[in-house]
Design a protein around this motif. Structure first.
Motif, PDB file in Angstrom:
ATOM      1  N   ASP A  57       0.845  -1.192   0.000  1.00 38.55           N
ATOM      2  CA  ASP A  57       0.000   0.000   0.000  1.00 38.55           C
ATOM      3  C   ASP A  57       0.880   1.242   0.000  1.00 38.55           C
ATOM      4  O   ASP A  57       1.882   1.307   0.709  1.00 38.55           O
ATOM      5  CB  ASP A  57      -0.896   0.023   1.233  1.00 38.55           C
ATOM      6  N   ILE A  85      -0.911   3.637  -4.481  1.00 40.91           N
ATOM      7  CA  ILE A  85      -1.859   2.559  -4.744  1.00 40.91           C
ATOM      8  C   ILE A  85      -2.351   1.946  -3.432  1.00 40.91           C
ATOM      9  O   ILE A  85      -1.731   2.107  -2.383  1.00 40.91           O
ATOM     10  CB  ILE A  85      -1.246   1.460  -5.631  1.00 40.91           C
ATOM     11  N   ARG A  86      -3.467   1.235  -3.522  1.00 40.79           N
ATOM     12  CA  ARG A  86      -4.008   0.498  -2.386  1.00 40.79           C
ATOM     13  C   ARG A  86      -4.299  -0.914  -2.854  1.00 40.79           C
ATOM     14  O   ARG A  86      -4.945  -1.106  -3.887  1.00 40.79           O
ATOM     15  CB  ARG A  86      -5.285   1.162  -1.886  1.00 40.79           C
ATOM     16  N   VAL A  88      -6.021  -4.620  -2.742  1.00 41.05           N
ATOM     17  CA  VAL A  88      -7.296  -5.210  -2.343  1.00 41.05           C
ATOM     18  C   VAL A  88      -7.355  -6.652  -2.821  1.00 41.05           C
ATOM     19  O   VAL A  88      -6.584  -7.061  -3.694  1.00 41.05           O
ATOM     20  CB  VAL A  88      -8.493  -4.416  -2.925  1.00 41.05           C
ATOM     21  N   HIS A  92      -8.902  -7.749  -9.868  1.00 42.45           N
ATOM     22  CA  HIS A  92      -8.243  -6.459 -10.046  1.00 42.45           C
ATOM     23  C   HIS A  92      -7.767  -6.032  -8.666  1.00 42.45           C
ATOM     24  O   HIS A  92      -8.531  -5.473  -7.889  1.00 42.45           O
ATOM     25  CB  HIS A  92      -9.204  -5.437 -10.652  1.00 42.45           C
ATOM     26  N   ASN A  93      -6.496  -6.319  -8.343  1.00 38.80           N
ATOM     27  CA  ASN A  93      -6.022  -6.202  -6.972  1.00 38.80           C
ATOM     28  C   ASN A  93      -5.343  -4.888  -6.617  1.00 38.80           C
ATOM     29  O   ASN A  93      -4.714  -4.791  -5.579  1.00 38.80           O
ATOM     30  CB  ASN A  93      -5.125  -7.385  -6.618  1.00 38.80           C
ATOM     31  N   ASP A  95      -6.293  -0.748  -6.266  1.00 38.40           N
ATOM     32  CA  ASP A  95      -7.188   0.406  -6.357  1.00 38.40           C
ATOM     33  C   ASP A  95      -6.317   1.648  -6.395  1.00 38.40           C
ATOM     34  O   ASP A  95      -5.358   1.771  -5.633  1.00 38.40           O
ATOM     35  CB  ASP A  95      -8.125   0.484  -5.149  1.00 38.40           C
ATOM     36  N   CYS A  96      -6.645   2.585  -7.292  1.00 33.93           N
ATOM     37  CA  CYS A  96      -5.828   3.779  -7.439  1.00 33.93           C
ATOM     38  C   CYS A  96      -6.631   4.884  -8.108  1.00 33.93           C
ATOM     39  O   CYS A  96      -7.752   4.680  -8.538  1.00 33.93           O
ATOM     40  CB  CYS A  96      -4.585   3.471  -8.262  1.00 33.93           C
ATOM     41  N   LYS A  97      -6.019   6.064  -8.170  1.00 34.27           N
ATOM     42  CA  LYS A  97      -6.580   7.174  -8.932  1.00 34.27           C
ATOM     43  C   LYS A  97      -5.596   7.492 -10.042  1.00 34.27           C
ATOM     44  O   LYS A  97      -4.429   7.749  -9.793  1.00 34.27           O
ATOM     45  CB  LYS A  97      -6.783   8.397  -8.044  1.00 34.27           C
ATOM     46  N   ALA A 103     -10.861   7.287 -10.238  1.00 28.01           N
ATOM     47  CA  ALA A 103     -10.687   6.035  -9.500  1.00 28.01           C
ATOM     48  C   ALA A 103     -10.745   4.852 -10.457  1.00 28.01           C
ATOM     49  O   ALA A 103     -11.577   4.796 -11.356  1.00 28.01           O
ATOM     50  CB  ALA A 103     -11.756   5.907  -8.438  1.00 28.01           C
ATOM     51  N   ALA A 105      -9.549   0.387 -10.898  1.00 27.88           N
ATOM     52  CA  ALA A 105      -9.002  -0.869 -10.379  1.00 27.88           C
ATOM     53  C   ALA A 105      -8.137  -1.478 -11.484  1.00 27.88           C
ATOM     54  O   ALA A 105      -8.558  -1.564 -12.634  1.00 27.88           O
ATOM     55  CB  ALA A 105     -10.117  -1.823  -9.986  1.00 27.88           C
TER      56      ALA A 105
END
Length: 114
Positions: A57, A85-86, A88, A92-93, A95-97, A103, A105
């Protein structure tokens, strides 16, 4: 064989005792069944990028391939840097912007660690 317990890491039933501990031949996890707690046996999420580097993360990654986006006029271009990034669970592992897209995946196989 009733004393054989499944591996807490991968739930394999092919575990075997090695003296005072138990061993899993499938994932290589070794643990002591008397002192193992739920917190010890829980594994953090391990996600690897296209080059095999572990992601965490807050890492920054770079997209390595043009990625078409459903409903968008243009794809995410290769070389786009994605910050913070994060990780999950799921297909699609990440999550980001993404700048210009919002936003999103992503799959880890389409990025490399920056």
């Amino acid at each position: 064989m009733s004393d054989i317990i499944p591996c807490p890491k991968c739930n394999s039933t092919y575990t075997y005792p090695t003296g005072i501990s138990m061993m899993c031949p499938e994932c290589g996890h070794e643990w002591n069944p008397e002192t193992a707690t739920v917190a010890e046996t829980e594994e953090s999420l391990v996600v690897k990028d296209a080059n095999g580097n572990s992601l965490q993360d807050g890492d920054d990654v770079i997209v390595i391939k043009n990625l078409p986006v459903k409903g968008a006029a243009h794809p995410i271009k290769a070389g786009t840097k994605v910050k913070n990034i994060r990780l999950v669970e799921g297909d699609h592992n990440i999550d980001c912007k993404i700048p210009g897209f919002g936003a999103m995946a992503l799959k880890a196989i389409f990025v490399k660690k920056a």
